[in-house]
Write an enzyme that holds these catalytic residues in place. Structure first.
Site, PDB file in Angstrom:
ATOM      1  CD  GLN A 115      -2.688   1.103   2.618  1.00 19.79           C
ATOM      2  OE1 GLN A 115      -2.391   0.363   3.538  1.00 19.79           O
ATOM      3  NE2 GLN A 115      -3.775   1.843   2.647  1.00 19.79           N
ATOM      4  CE1 TYR A 117      -3.862   4.331  -0.634  1.00 20.44           C
ATOM      5  CE2 TYR A 117      -4.948   4.679   1.469  1.00 20.44           C
ATOM      6  CZ  TYR A 117      -5.016   4.319   0.143  1.00 20.44           C
ATOM      7  OH  TYR A 117      -6.216   3.944  -0.411  1.00 20.44           O
ATOM      8  CB  SER A 118       2.499   6.767   4.889  1.00 21.16           C
ATOM      9  OG  SER A 118       1.353   6.442   5.647  1.00 21.16           O
ATOM     10  CB  SER A 150       3.179  -3.129   5.449  1.00 24.57           C
ATOM     11  OG  SER A 150       2.968  -2.250   6.522  1.00 24.57           O
ATOM     12  CD  GLU A 234      -5.966   0.185   6.851  1.00 22.70           C
ATOM     13  OE1 GLU A 234      -4.753  -0.035   6.769  1.00 22.70           O
ATOM     14  OE2 GLU A 234      -6.456   1.325   6.773  1.00 22.70           O
ATOM     15  CB  SER A 361      -1.641   9.262  14.629  1.00 21.52           C
ATOM     16  OG  SER A 361      -2.328  10.457  14.301  1.00 21.52           O
ATOM     17  CD  GLU A 363      -1.886  12.013  18.441  1.00 20.98           C
ATOM     18  OE1 GLU A 363      -1.273  11.947  19.514  1.00 20.98           O
ATOM     19  OE2 GLU A 363      -1.802  11.139  17.553  1.00 20.98           O
TER      20      GLU A 363
END
Length: 382
Positions: A115, A117-118, A150, A234, A361, A363
């Site tokens: 994936q 994304y980040s 990952s 997910e 996260s 937050e």
């Protein structure tokens, strides 16, 4: 939702348990185990489309399989990103040609996915994506960097969120691309060594001069909608299997607490009981929301992530406490050949530090709940 296991589910449970008992004694490579699962039709049980070699299974039967897999201590999956994330997304947003191309090899356990994304500047704030993709004929030239990817070192494909409209900002102008990883000199994977000494996560670099992607899912510029849909997938049946693993870890912590005498401490006993009660609460919450509409309960995935992330992190801390001073000592003396070895409790403690960060996260999850569920004013953004 009235969630209960019926006679057909228990028959299915017996079949799953028997198959796992027969096949788990074998020695498999990580990819070999995926192909073994695929050949028996155990991949893609929750897909709404058939014809790809996967068994059809009800929602309760999917839960049964996930629970039995966890109870059997079966190998960690390398194909779960393709099965649980990409496949439902393709079924919801892909073209018939994309489904025909990508679903069958995932169902057979032959193609592994990661994936994308980040990014260094867009972790939990996914709308800050800076990776770009420029159309060049029938494909896109991809430029940028992804991080915390990952299993990228084992994957053959990556679904990448990239900006296809240079003038766009935030969640506008993004596209969901399918990028082959086997592009030597064009796609570079660098493993990230973690506190645990392992490298499940990676950095991925795309060289825009030559790195190519030919498939866009959901149409150009619709990447944010597709990406958010994927994040909804997910959380699901897999959370119940995850809780089976959590229960096993908690049981080991309790056994250790009794063996070391830590359980004689009333504070430790209270924490153990609290951990058990919170884990049961997570299970019933997961069953309550399983299969429900994400529109009806838009905050359910965020609530689930908040519950298990903090719980698992605190379990790691508790594991260290019941071990006492011995928790600071490795299982073997240092040597040049093996300079870094840790035991299961130490791995739990170290790896769980990331539980409240990856996958969104704490937050960010609280912000989602505040804005989308409670209707509070949006947080100011620069």
């Amino acid at each position: 939702m009235d969630f209960a296991f019926g006679p057909e589910d228990e028959t299915f449970r017996g079949e799953a348990r028997a198959w796992l008992a027969e096949h788990l004694p074998g020695e498999y490579t990580r990819g070999g185990w995926e192909r073994e699962l695929g050949a028996a039709g155990w991949i893609g049980l929750g897909w709404s489309e058939d014809g790809y070699g996967n068994r059809t299974a009800s929602l309760t039967q999917q839960v049964v399989w996930a629970e039995e897999y966890a109870r059997a201590k079966a190998p960690a999956r390398t194909g779960h990103i393709g099965e649980k994330l990409l496949a439902p997304t393709l079924i919801a947003h892909g073209t018939p040609e994309q489904k025909a191309r990508f679903l069958p090899p995932v169902a057979r356990g032959e193609e592994l996915w990661c994936q994308g994304y980040s990014e260094p500047g867009a972790g939990s704030d996914l709308a800050g994506v800076r990776t770009t993709a420029v159309r060049d004929g029938d494909s896109y030239r991809v430029t940028g960097q992804k991080i915390w990817t990952s299993l990228a070192h084992e994957a053959g494909w990556c679904f990448v969120l990239a900006r296809t409209r240079p003038e766009s900002a935030r969640h506008h102008g993004l596209s969901f691309l399918l990028v082959p990883m086997d592009q030597p000199g064009r796609v570079e994977v660098r493993p990230i060594r973690q506190l645990t000494g392992t490298s499940e996560f990676n950095e991925v670099f795309f060289d825009g001069a030559v790195a190519r992607a030919e498939h866009v899912v959901g149409g150009e510029g619709n990447g944010w909608r597709v990406a958010m849909s994927l994040l909804g997938f997910e959380r699901g049946v897999s959370t119940l299997a995850q809780q089976i693993g959590f229960a096993r870890e908690l049981g080991q912590v309790i056994e250790t607490a009794v063996a070391t005498g830590a359980a004689d401490d009333p504070v430790v006993r209270d924490r153990l009981v609290e951990a058990w009660a919170r884990l049961r609460t997570m299970r019933w919450n997961a069953l309550r929301t399983l299969g429900g509409s994400r529109t009806a309960e838009p905050g359910a995935p965020s609530v689930a992530k908040l519950l298990w992330g903090r719980w698992h992190q605190e379990l790691g801390e508790l594991a260290m406490r019941v071990r006492g001073a011995g928790a600071a000592v490795g299982p073997a003396d240092w040597s040049p050949r093996e300079p870094y070895r840790i035991d299961a409790f130490q791995h739990l403690f170290l790896f769980s530090r990331a539980d409240t960060v990856y996958g969104g996260s704490d937050e960010i999850q609280r912000t989602i709940i505040a804005e989308r569920v409670l209707g509070l004013p949006k947080e100011p953004r620069g």
